[in-house]
Design a protein around this motif. Structure first.
Motif, PDB file in Angstrom:
ATOM      1  N   LEU A  19       0.679  -1.339   0.002  1.00 22.30           N
ATOM      2  CA  LEU A  19       0.021   0.045  -0.080  1.00 22.30           C
ATOM      3  C   LEU A  19       1.041   1.162   0.010  1.00 22.30           C
ATOM      4  N   LYS A  20       1.937   0.998   0.842  1.00 24.65           N
ATOM      5  CA  LYS A  20       2.882   2.359   0.567  1.00 24.65           C
ATOM      6  C   LYS A  20       3.539   2.524  -0.527  1.00 24.65           C
ATOM      7  N   ARG A  21       3.969   1.477  -1.263  1.00 23.11           N
ATOM      8  CA  ARG A  21       4.706   1.547  -2.517  1.00 23.11           C
ATOM      9  C   ARG A  21       3.786   2.458  -3.481  1.00 23.11           C
ATOM     10  N   ARG A  22       2.688   2.581  -3.424  1.00 20.39           N
ATOM     11  CA  ARG A  22       2.000   3.263  -4.390  1.00 20.39           C
ATOM     12  C   ARG A  22       2.296   4.658  -4.280  1.00 20.39           C
ATOM     13  N   LYS A  23       2.627   4.997  -2.973  1.00 22.01           N
ATOM     14  CA  LYS A  23       2.792   6.581  -2.684  1.00 22.01           C
ATOM     15  C   LYS A  23       4.283   6.584  -2.175  1.00 22.01           C
ATOM     16  N   LEU A  24       5.303   6.345  -3.270  1.00 20.31           N
ATOM     17  CA  LEU A  24       6.698   6.273  -3.204  1.00 20.31           C
ATOM     18  C   LEU A  24       7.294   7.508  -2.390  1.00 20.31           C
ATOM     19  N   ILE A  25       6.864   8.650  -2.535  1.00 19.38           N
ATOM     20  CA  ILE A  25       7.429   9.923  -1.998  1.00 19.38           C
ATOM     21  C   ILE A  25       7.004   9.772  -0.558  1.00 19.38           C
ATOM     22  N   GLY A  26       5.703   9.512  -0.042  1.00 24.73           N
ATOM     23  CA  GLY A  26       5.559   9.457   1.199  1.00 24.73           C
ATOM     24  C   GLY A  26       6.347   8.481   1.952  1.00 24.73           C
ATOM     25  N   LEU A  27       6.478   7.239   1.251  1.00 24.07           N
ATOM     26  CA  LEU A  27       6.948   6.215   1.817  1.00 24.07           C
ATOM     27  C   LEU A  27       8.760   6.329   2.113  1.00 24.07           C
ATOM     28  N   LEU A  28       9.261   7.347   1.408  1.00 18.76           N
ATOM     29  CA  LEU A  28      10.497   7.820   1.397  1.00 18.76           C
ATOM     30  C   LEU A  28      10.744   8.756   2.361  1.00 18.76           C
ATOM     31  N   GLU A  30       8.675   9.197   5.144  1.00 14.01           N
ATOM     32  CA  GLU A  30       8.441   8.191   6.547  1.00 14.01           C
ATOM     33  C   GLU A  30       9.771   7.637   6.760  1.00 14.01           C
ATOM     34  N   ILE A  31      10.362   6.809   6.018  1.00 14.15           N
ATOM     35  CA  ILE A  31      11.576   6.071   6.291  1.00 14.15           C
ATOM     36  C   ILE A  31      12.743   7.290   6.552  1.00 14.15           C
ATOM     37  N   GLY A  32      12.907   8.168   5.968  1.00 18.05           N
ATOM     38  CA  GLY A  32      13.758   9.188   6.006  1.00 18.05           C
ATOM     39  C   GLY A  32      13.781   9.926   7.563  1.00 18.05           C
ATOM     40  N   LEU A  33      12.483  10.118   7.840  1.00 16.93           N
ATOM     41  CA  LEU A  33      12.374  10.840   9.088  1.00 16.93           C
ATOM     42  C   LEU A  33      12.302   9.695  10.292  1.00 16.93           C
ATOM     43  N   THR A  34      12.409   8.644   9.911  1.00 19.26           N
ATOM     44  CA  THR A  34      12.650   7.834  11.139  1.00 19.26           C
ATOM     45  C   THR A  34      13.944   7.806  11.368  1.00 19.26           C
TER      46      THR A  34
END
Length: 104
Positions: A19-28, A30-34
């Motif tokens: 589900l997150k892969r569909r929104k690649l920028i949001g996924l990146l 979230e991972i970057g902020l973590t």
């Protein structure tokens, strides 16, 4: 059957990833902020000065009985763990220091 919950958890993680892969920028983001938050916490722990305090030593208090205790009664220590040498030593010290009638 023991690893059934692990399989369910893995399937759930895979579904979330799809589900997150569909929104690649949001996924990146979230991972970057973590990782950015993790790096910030580790860096702040390393840079903060550490304060070590010496051990505190207090003056001993006198071990006395209250004035209302009756000296003619033989008191019994109710619970003394038999397997602990430390507890036995403390109990013997209390008996010796109070100079009182203790049974047991």
């Amino acid at each position: 059957m023991d690893l059934f919950w692990l399989r369910k958890f893995a399937v759930l993680l895979w579904k979330i990833f799809l589900l997150k892969r569909r929104k690649l920028i949001g996924l990146l983001v979230e991972i970057g902020l973590t990782f950015l938050l993790l790096a910030f916490i580790l860096l702040s722990r390393r840079l903060m000065p550490k304060k070590f305090q010496n051990a505190s030593i207090y003056d001993p208090l006198p071990l006395i009985l209250p004035v209302f205790t009756n000296t003619s009664i033989v008191y019994e220590l109710v619970y003394v763990p038999s397997g602990s040498d430390v507890a036995k030593n403390i109990t013997e010290m209390v008996k010796r220091e109070l100079n009182f009638n203790f049974k047991g």
